[in-house]
Design a protein around this motif. Structure first.
Motif, PDB file in Angstrom:
ATOM      1  N   ASN A  88     -14.702  50.002 118.692  1.00 34.91           N
ATOM      2  CA  ASN A  88     -15.336  51.310 118.823  1.00 34.91           C
ATOM      3  C   ASN A  88     -16.252  51.601 117.631  1.00 34.91           C
ATOM      4  O   ASN A  88     -17.363  52.129 117.800  1.00 34.91           O
ATOM      5  CB  ASN A  88     -14.279  52.407 118.939  1.00 34.91           C
ATOM      6  CG  ASN A  88     -13.610  52.439 120.295  1.00 34.91           C
ATOM      7  OD1 ASN A  88     -14.022  51.744 121.223  1.00 34.91           O
ATOM      8  ND2 ASN A  88     -12.561  53.230 120.412  1.00 34.91           N
ATOM      9  N   LEU A  89     -15.791  51.282 116.435  1.00 33.60           N
ATOM     10  CA  LEU A  89     -16.613  51.503 115.249  1.00 33.60           C
ATOM     11  C   LEU A  89     -17.864  50.628 115.272  1.00 33.60           C
ATOM     12  O   LEU A  89     -18.958  51.086 114.915  1.00 33.60           O
ATOM     13  CB  LEU A  89     -15.789  51.239 113.991  1.00 33.60           C
ATOM     14  CG  LEU A  89     -14.648  52.236 113.738  1.00 33.60           C
ATOM     15  CD1 LEU A  89     -13.701  51.704 112.677  1.00 33.60           C
ATOM     16  CD2 LEU A  89     -15.197  53.604 113.339  1.00 33.60           C
ATOM     17  N   GLN A  90     -17.722  49.393 115.704  1.00 34.38           N
ATOM     18  CA  GLN A  90     -18.892  48.528 115.813  1.00 34.38           C
ATOM     19  C   GLN A  90     -19.851  49.025 116.885  1.00 34.38           C
ATOM     20  O   GLN A  90     -21.084  48.968 116.713  1.00 34.38           O
ATOM     21  CB  GLN A  90     -18.463  47.086 116.087  1.00 34.38           C
ATOM     22  CG  GLN A  90     -17.774  46.418 114.911  1.00 34.38           C
ATOM     23  CD  GLN A  90     -17.489  44.953 115.133  1.00 34.38           C
ATOM     24  OE1 GLN A  90     -17.775  44.388 116.192  1.00 34.38           O
ATOM     25  NE2 GLN A  90     -16.910  44.304 114.129  1.00 34.38           N
ATOM     26  N   ALA A  91     -19.319  49.541 117.992  1.00 33.57           N
ATOM     27  CA  ALA A  91     -20.173  50.085 119.047  1.00 33.57           C
ATOM     28  C   ALA A  91     -20.964  51.290 118.537  1.00 33.57           C
ATOM     29  O   ALA A  91     -22.164  51.431 118.830  1.00 33.57           O
ATOM     30  CB  ALA A  91     -19.340  50.467 120.263  1.00 33.57           C
ATOM     31  N   LEU A  92     -20.305  52.160 117.781  1.00 34.41           N
ATOM     32  CA  LEU A  92     -21.012  53.313 117.215  1.00 34.41           C
ATOM     33  C   LEU A  92     -22.140  52.844 116.299  1.00 34.41           C
ATOM     34  O   LEU A  92     -23.255  53.406 116.317  1.00 34.41           O
ATOM     35  CB  LEU A  92     -20.040  54.198 116.440  1.00 34.41           C
ATOM     36  CG  LEU A  92     -19.062  55.035 117.272  1.00 34.41           C
ATOM     37  CD1 LEU A  92     -18.088  55.773 116.357  1.00 34.41           C
ATOM     38  CD2 LEU A  92     -19.803  56.039 118.150  1.00 34.41           C
ATOM     39  N   SER A  93     -21.883  51.817 115.500  1.00 41.61           N
ATOM     40  CA  SER A  93     -22.913  51.294 114.607  1.00 41.61           C
ATOM     41  C   SER A  93     -24.110  50.766 115.392  1.00 41.61           C
ATOM     42  O   SER A  93     -25.264  51.050 115.054  1.00 41.61           O
ATOM     43  CB  SER A  93     -22.325  50.193 113.722  1.00 41.61           C
ATOM     44  OG  SER A  93     -23.292  49.650 112.856  1.00 41.61           O
ATOM     45  N   VAL A  94     -23.832  50.010 116.444  1.00 43.76           N
ATOM     46  CA  VAL A  94     -24.920  49.472 117.271  1.00 43.76           C
ATOM     47  C   VAL A  94     -25.721  50.605 117.909  1.00 43.76           C
ATOM     48  O   VAL A  94     -26.955  50.536 118.022  1.00 43.76           O
ATOM     49  CB  VAL A  94     -24.352  48.525 118.350  1.00 43.76           C
ATOM     50  CG1 VAL A  94     -25.430  48.145 119.358  1.00 43.76           C
ATOM     51  CG2 VAL A  94     -23.761  47.271 117.709  1.00 43.76           C
ATOM     52  N   LEU A  95     -25.036  51.672 118.306  1.00 46.21           N
ATOM     53  CA  LEU A  95     -25.701  52.814 118.941  1.00 46.21           C
ATOM     54  C   LEU A  95     -26.424  53.703 117.926  1.00 46.21           C
ATOM     55  O   LEU A  95     -27.097  54.665 118.322  1.00 46.21           O
ATOM     56  CB  LEU A  95     -24.672  53.644 119.714  1.00 46.21           C
ATOM     57  CG  LEU A  95     -24.096  52.983 120.969  1.00 46.21           C
ATOM     58  CD1 LEU A  95     -22.864  53.751 121.456  1.00 46.21           C
ATOM     59  CD2 LEU A  95     -25.151  52.899 122.073  1.00 46.21           C
ATOM     60  N   GLY A  96     -26.275  53.413 116.646  1.00 50.73           N
ATOM     61  CA  GLY A  96     -26.949  54.195 115.628  1.00 50.73           C
ATOM     62  C   GLY A  96     -26.305  55.539 115.365  1.00 50.73           C
ATOM     63  O   GLY A  96     -26.967  56.469 114.880  1.00 50.73           O
ATOM     64  N   ILE A  97     -25.004  55.642 115.635  1.00 52.05           N
ATOM     65  CA  ILE A  97     -24.259  56.888 115.423  1.00 52.05           C
ATOM     66  C   ILE A  97     -23.407  56.721 114.178  1.00 52.05           C
ATOM     67  O   ILE A  97     -22.459  55.929 114.158  1.00 52.05           O
ATOM     68  CB  ILE A  97     -23.391  57.214 116.653  1.00 52.05           C
ATOM     69  CG1 ILE A  97     -24.276  57.393 117.890  1.00 52.05           C
ATOM     70  CG2 ILE A  97     -22.557  58.469 116.400  1.00 52.05           C
ATOM     71  CD1 ILE A  97     -23.507  57.536 119.197  1.00 52.05           C
TER      72      ILE A  97
END
Length: 295
Positions: A88-97
């Motif tokens: 989830n943390l990596q997904a947020l990073s990819v999404l720029g959040i």
């Protein structure tokens, strides 16, 4: 409002695709609320929240599905709740959040807390719903929580052998899950969730994911010794009709967040275990107030 469904590619577990659902086009001017679904459900658990215009106008709603659930897949075949928190943390990073509030139902609650432990600079607030921070322990059963070992073990045994491509999750599994979590389903909701489970857990790969989800639930590590390291504010919402984890357990565990700037338990009368689906009006109002106050 039309949901926006996508998958986010991340490096964790040999390379993974994380199922991500936005309630609207992302608006960087608004706070983001990540929603993590409960055991064996999917982002569809949060249909009431996506359908609430007051909530979708106030925050970016983003449902992220844990490993073994919905559209989230990994190259490696085994995973834990810590893996889902990392994903989830990596997904947020990819999404720029760069920061978000995190809401989680049942298992989503302990994934959310793991996210806060791993990245306290990212998680600005926690909203656990109908959850527990313990293992499936005798202590929790003494406080009125369910017998998670007794629920999970027969399914772990039943899903232990390889199956053919035509296999789908048994109807009885879905019925048992929602009987415990929502006190049963209407005919329309039962048909919806049966179709959803059959799509998500099909063939031998579906059987294996379902078994691992159940193993993780039964055999997970507890968080009691780590909770004094959680710093963001916490609003724990719990229903009086929760058949899985008791209000008495929540009352004890909220006190363990000793370093949180605020740790508050709000009990919702008549709320079932899948609280956001059981009492969406009350949950949405409490969430909007909490996020607004800490933004």
């Amino acid at each position: 409002m039309t949901k926006i469904e996508q998958t986010v590619e991340i490096p964790h577990l040999g390379g993974s695709s994380v199922g991500a659902t936005f309630g609207r086009p992302y608006d960087p001017a608004l706070p983001t609320l990540v929603m993590i679904n409960s055991y064996t459900t999917s982002a569809e658990l949060y249909r009431p929240q996506f359908a609430d215009p007051a909530l979708t106008d106030a925050v970016n709603l983003l449902a992220l599905e844990p490993y073994g659930h919905g559209r989230t897949r990994a190259s490696y075949q085994h995973f834990s709740y810590w893996d889902s928190a990392t994903a989830n943390l990596q997904a947020l990073s990819v999404l720029g959040i760069s920061e978000a509030f995190v809401l989680g139902t049942s298992q989503g609650g302990w994934i959310a807390v793991r996210m806060a432990l791993l990245a306290p600079d990212v998680v600005k607030g926690l909203i656990p719903l109908g959850t527990s921070m313990d293992t499936e322990s005798q202590r929790s059963r003494d406080l009125g929580c369910w017998d998670g070992v007794g629920f999970c073990s027969p399914f772990i045994d039943a899903f232990g052998e390889p199956v053919g491509d035509d296999w789908t999750v048994p109807d009885g599994f879905v019925d048992d899950t929602f009987d415990a979590a929502l006190g049963g389903l209407s005919d329309e909701e039962r048909a919806f969730w049966l179709a959803t489970y059959r799509a998500n857990y099909a063939g031998d790969a579906g059987r294996q994911r379902l078994r691992l989800c159940t193993l993780n639930l039964r055999d997970r590590d507890g968080l009691h010794g780590r909770l004094d390291e959680v710093s963001p504010p916490i609003l724990w919402l719990h229903g009086t009709a929760d058949q899985v984890y008791s209000v008495a357990n929540a009352e004890e565990e909220i006190k363990l967040f000793t370093r949180s700037c605020e740790a508050r338990l709000q009990v919702i009368e008549g709320g079932h275990h899948f609280l956001s689906a059981s009492k969406p009006i009350e949950v949405d109002a409490a969430v909007a107030e909490f996020v607004g106050r800490w933004t």
